[in-house]
Scaffold this motif. Structure first.
Motif, PDB file in Angstrom:
ATOM      1  N   TYR A 259       0.817  -1.205   0.000  1.00 46.27           N
ATOM      2  CA  TYR A 259       0.000   0.000   0.000  1.00 46.27           C
ATOM      3  C   TYR A 259       0.858   1.267   0.000  1.00 46.27           C
ATOM      4  CZ  TYR A 259      -3.242   3.621   1.345  1.00 46.27           C
ATOM      5  OH  TYR A 259      -3.964   4.783   1.365  1.00 46.27           O
TER       6      TYR A 259
ATOM      7  N   ASP B 157      -5.338   3.265  -8.799  1.00 49.54           N
ATOM      8  CA  ASP B 157      -4.641   2.693  -7.644  1.00 49.54           C
ATOM      9  C   ASP B 157      -4.285   1.225  -7.835  1.00 49.54           C
ATOM     10  OD1 ASP B 157      -4.878   5.096  -6.511  1.00 49.54           O
ATOM     11  OD2 ASP B 157      -6.350   4.538  -4.983  1.00 49.54           O
ATOM     12  N   GLY B 158      -5.015   0.539  -8.693  1.00 46.52           N
ATOM     13  CA  GLY B 158      -4.806  -0.895  -8.846  1.00 46.52           C
ATOM     14  C   GLY B 158      -3.583  -1.266  -9.666  1.00 46.52           C
TER      15      GLY B 158
ATOM     16  N   ARG C 171       3.929  -7.787  -8.399  1.00 50.42           N
ATOM     17  CA  ARG C 171       3.869  -9.227  -8.640  1.00 50.42           C
ATOM     18  C   ARG C 171       4.852  -9.642  -9.736  1.00 50.42           C
ATOM     19  NH1 ARG C 171       0.766 -13.502  -6.911  1.00 50.42           N
ATOM     20  NH2 ARG C 171       0.208 -14.814  -8.644  1.00 50.42           N
TER      21      ARG C 171
ATOM     22  N   VAL D  81      -4.730 -17.304 -13.404  1.00 55.47           N
ATOM     23  CA  VAL D  81      -3.604 -16.702 -12.686  1.00 55.47           C
ATOM     24  C   VAL D  81      -3.371 -17.496 -11.406  1.00 55.47           C
ATOM     25  CG1 VAL D  81      -2.819 -14.621 -11.496  1.00 55.47           C
ATOM     26  CG2 VAL D  81      -4.080 -14.440 -13.636  1.00 55.47           C
ATOM     27  N   GLU D  82      -2.077 -17.635 -11.037  1.00 54.07           N
ATOM     28  CA  GLU D  82      -1.763 -18.398  -9.826  1.00 54.07           C
ATOM     29  C   GLU D  82      -1.778 -17.518  -8.577  1.00 54.07           C
ATOM     30  OE1 GLU D  82       1.946 -20.333 -10.667  1.00 54.07           O
ATOM     31  OE2 GLU D  82       1.080 -21.181 -12.486  1.00 54.07           O
ATOM     32  N   ASP D  83      -1.855 -18.164  -7.414  1.00 53.94           N
ATOM     33  CA  ASP D  83      -1.810 -17.462  -6.120  1.00 53.94           C
ATOM     34  C   ASP D  83      -2.873 -16.380  -5.994  1.00 53.94           C
ATOM     35  OD1 ASP D  83       0.311 -18.903  -5.142  1.00 53.94           O
ATOM     36  OD2 ASP D  83       1.804 -17.565  -6.020  1.00 53.94           O
TER      37      ASP D  83
ATOM     38  N   ASP E 119      -3.282 -14.712  -2.528  1.00 57.00           N
ATOM     39  CA  ASP E 119      -2.243 -13.736  -2.240  1.00 57.00           C
ATOM     40  C   ASP E 119      -2.588 -12.370  -2.851  1.00 57.00           C
ATOM     41  OD1 ASP E 119       0.179 -13.632  -0.852  1.00 57.00           O
ATOM     42  OD2 ASP E 119       1.290 -13.477  -2.735  1.00 57.00           O
ATOM     43  N   ILE E 120      -3.080 -12.399  -4.068  1.00 57.29           N
ATOM     44  CA  ILE E 120      -3.420 -11.157  -4.774  1.00 57.29           C
ATOM     45  C   ILE E 120      -4.598 -10.466  -4.085  1.00 57.29           C
ATOM     46  CG2 ILE E 120      -4.306 -10.214  -6.932  1.00 57.29           C
ATOM     47  CD1 ILE E 120      -2.800 -12.519  -8.359  1.00 57.29           C
TER      48      ILE E 120
ATOM     49  N   GLU F 142      -3.713  -8.582  -1.003  1.00 58.99           N
ATOM     50  CA  GLU F 142      -3.106  -7.265  -1.266  1.00 58.99           C
ATOM     51  C   GLU F 142      -4.198  -6.196  -1.437  1.00 58.99           C
ATOM     52  OE1 GLU F 142       0.389  -6.078  -0.978  1.00 58.99           O
ATOM     53  OE2 GLU F 142       0.897  -7.427  -2.634  1.00 58.99           O
ATOM     54  N   TYR F 143      -5.257  -6.538  -2.180  1.00 57.78           N
ATOM     55  CA  TYR F 143      -6.326  -5.560  -2.423  1.00 57.78           C
ATOM     56  C   TYR F 143      -7.180  -5.347  -1.176  1.00 57.78           C
ATOM     57  CZ  TYR F 143      -4.997  -5.178  -7.232  1.00 57.78           C
ATOM     58  OH  TYR F 143      -4.276  -4.898  -8.356  1.00 57.78           O
TER      59      TYR F 143
ATOM     60  N   GLU G 161      -6.028  -5.436   1.840  1.00 55.92           N
ATOM     61  CA  GLU G 161      -5.214  -4.523   2.638  1.00 55.92           C
ATOM     62  C   GLU G 161      -5.394  -3.087   2.142  1.00 55.92           C
ATOM     63  OE1 GLU G 161      -0.828  -5.014   3.203  1.00 55.92           O
ATOM     64  OE2 GLU G 161      -1.407  -7.040   3.785  1.00 55.92           O
ATOM     65  N   HIS G 162      -5.407  -2.947   0.815  1.00 55.44           N
ATOM     66  CA  HIS G 162      -5.577  -1.624   0.216  1.00 55.44           C
ATOM     67  C   HIS G 162      -6.890  -0.991   0.681  1.00 55.44           C
ATOM     68  CE1 HIS G 162      -4.829   1.388  -2.978  1.00 55.44           C
ATOM     69  NE2 HIS G 162      -6.157   1.447  -3.028  1.00 55.44           N
TER      70      HIS G 162
ATOM     71  N   LEU H  96      -9.437   2.174  -7.797  1.00 61.22           N
ATOM     72  CA  LEU H  96      -8.602   1.014  -8.102  1.00 61.22           C
ATOM     73  C   LEU H  96      -8.634   0.667  -9.587  1.00 61.22           C
ATOM     74  CD1 LEU H  96      -9.128  -1.451  -5.126  1.00 61.22           C
ATOM     75  CD2 LEU H  96      -6.971  -0.554  -5.968  1.00 61.22           C
TER      76      LEU H  96
ATOM     77  N   ILE I 209      -7.370  -5.194 -14.193  1.00 62.68           N
ATOM     78  CA  ILE I 209      -6.341  -5.584 -13.226  1.00 62.68           C
ATOM     79  C   ILE I 209      -5.972  -7.052 -13.415  1.00 62.68           C
ATOM     80  CG2 ILE I 209      -5.873  -5.930 -10.768  1.00 62.68           C
ATOM     81  CD1 ILE I 209      -7.621  -3.478 -10.229  1.00 62.68           C
TER      82      ILE I 209
ATOM     83  N   GLN J 197      -3.766  -7.578 -16.281  1.00 59.41           N
ATOM     84  CA  GLN J 197      -2.356  -7.229 -16.029  1.00 59.41           C
ATOM     85  C   GLN J 197      -1.626  -8.366 -15.325  1.00 59.41           C
ATOM     86  OE1 GLN J 197      -1.759  -3.361 -14.189  1.00 59.41           O
ATOM     87  NE2 GLN J 197      -3.470  -2.553 -15.383  1.00 59.41           N
ATOM     88  N   TYR J 198      -2.327  -8.997 -14.368  1.00 61.60           N
ATOM     89  CA  TYR J 198      -1.706 -10.148 -13.698  1.00 61.60           C
ATOM     90  C   TYR J 198      -1.459 -11.282 -14.686  1.00 61.60           C
ATOM     91  CZ  TYR J 198      -2.046  -8.435  -8.927  1.00 61.60           C
ATOM     92  OH  TYR J 198      -1.871  -7.735  -7.785  1.00 61.60           O
TER      93      TYR J 198
ATOM     94  N   ALA K 222       1.483 -10.639 -16.841  1.00 60.39           N
ATOM     95  CA  ALA K 222       2.766 -10.766 -16.148  1.00 60.39           C
ATOM     96  C   ALA K 222       3.199 -12.217 -16.023  1.00 60.39           C
ATOM     97  CB  ALA K 222       2.676 -10.133 -14.762  1.00 60.39           C
TER      98      ALA K 222
END
Lengths: 108, 243
Positions: A26, A40-41, A48, B19-21, B24-25, B28-29, B31-32, B50, B56, B59-60, B63
């Motif tokens: 964050y 923000d995203g 990652r 997408v893996e994990d 975990d992803i 993160e959001y 928490e955001h 966001l 989003i 994008q993962y 990657a």
């Protein structure tokens, strides 16, 4: 500005922040989106990607009064990559700026 | 969009793109959201800033996607590397062998030096000479030992860097074939800290001087004490060819 174009630069900005100190997700997202106009995203997928490329690693750290936070840390490779990319990038914008300003002068 | 709507939509999109994990992803959001809520934003505002969950997720996927579906290229690249390895690994092993040779030289020099100083003569292998000559020879041999020990240090370090560099090259070669990101090439240079580097350089210079000076001095002192320029014949080292 082109979003795709921004993303490459933001990757470099993330590395720059981590070069100073370890940060949690964050923190990075907030610092960058305060100064650069992106959604923000955007930063999280970049983090990652940096991790899967081996440029950063993560570790969990307990925080007082909350769940443990995931911190990002630059690896040795990440640090070396950052220094090289940073130098190239600064050189690039310097040159680009010079060209663009030359253009302006010609038109006047 | 509320927090839960956003997260479940993101989860769905991530699953669709394999997408893996994902947990975990999402963490993160989540928490955001927690941070932004604490700062007084509403869930709707946060979700809007966001961006689109589909984008989003894309994008993962971008990657991590190239890693999967290039098995053909990977096999071709791997086969090519295997042939290069056949040449490279024995070559690198041979370079390491030189370290072994230098180590043997160091051990031999030390043995000769200790034998002359201690007046030993294992297996009667050392040619006899007067005490003064023997002592000078011992010092010369000690200098040679220092030089060869440092030689082992430098050579082994350099070859190790070379091995690492080659391994990095292999990794990048495979990464290029499978479309994932390449790392920086590994520089082939010793990472000796500057202070240690200066000390080692000093030792090399002193040892080199001691060795050359000792070599000349040995010859001179032997020649004088034997009264002949070819003193080794005077002392009958090689079985009396001249006598």
């Amino acid at each position: 500005m082109n979003v795709q174009y921004k993303k490459g630069v933001i990757e470099l900005c993330v590395l720059a922040l981590l070069e100073h100190r370890d940060c949690y997700g964050y923190e990075i997202s907030d610092t960058i989106s305060r100064r650069i106009d992106i959604s923000d995203g955007t930063v999280y997928p970049i983090l990652r990607k940096l991790k899967s490329d081996g440029l950063v690693t993560t570790y969990l750290q307990e925080e007082s009064g909350g769940p443990p936070r995931k911190y990002y840390k630059l690896t040795e490779t990440g640090s070396a990559q950052f220094r090289q990319d940073r130098a190239e990038w600064l050189q690039f914008i310097e040159a680009a700026k010079a060209i663009m300003e030359d253009d302006e002068n010609d038109e006047k | 969009m509320t927090k839960n709507e956003f997260l479940s939509l993101l989860q769905k999109q991530l699953k669709q793109r394999e997408v893996e994990d994902i947990g975990d992803i999402l963490q993160e959001y989540e928490e955001h959201f927690a941070f932004k809520l604490r700062d007084g934003y509403s869930e709707e505002e946060i979700a809007a800033k966001l961006g689109d969950p589909g984008e989003i997720a894309a994008q993962y996927a971008a990657a991590s996607a190239p890693r999967r579906n290039n098995t053909g290229m990977k096999i071709i690249a791997g086969t090519g590397l295997a042939f290069v390895d056949i040449v490279t690994f024995p070559f690198l092993a041979a370079l390491y062998a030189f370290s072994a040779v230098l180590s043997a030289l160091a051990a031999a020099s030390l043995t000769v030096a200790v034998s002359y100083i201690g007046g030993l003569n294992p297996y009667g292998i050392l040619p006899p000479m007067p005490t003064l000559c023997a002592l000078i020879t011992a010092v010369t041999m000690l200098a040679l030992m220092a030089l060869s020990v440092l030689g082992v240090y430098f050579w082994t370090g350099l070859v190790t860097q070379l091995v690492k560099s080659y391994l990095r090259y292999r990794k990048n070669f495979m990464a290029a074939a499978s479309g994932s990101t390449k790392l920086l090439p590994y520089p082939v240079r010793l990472k000796t800290p500057p202070q240690l580097w200066r000390t080692l350089r000093k030792i090399v210079l002193i040892s080199l001087f001691a060795f050359v000076a000792g070599f000349v001095l040995t010859y001179a002192v032997c020649a004088i004490s034997a009264g002949a320029l070819e003193w080794w014949h005077a002392w009958n080292w090689f079985g009396g060819a001249l006598n």
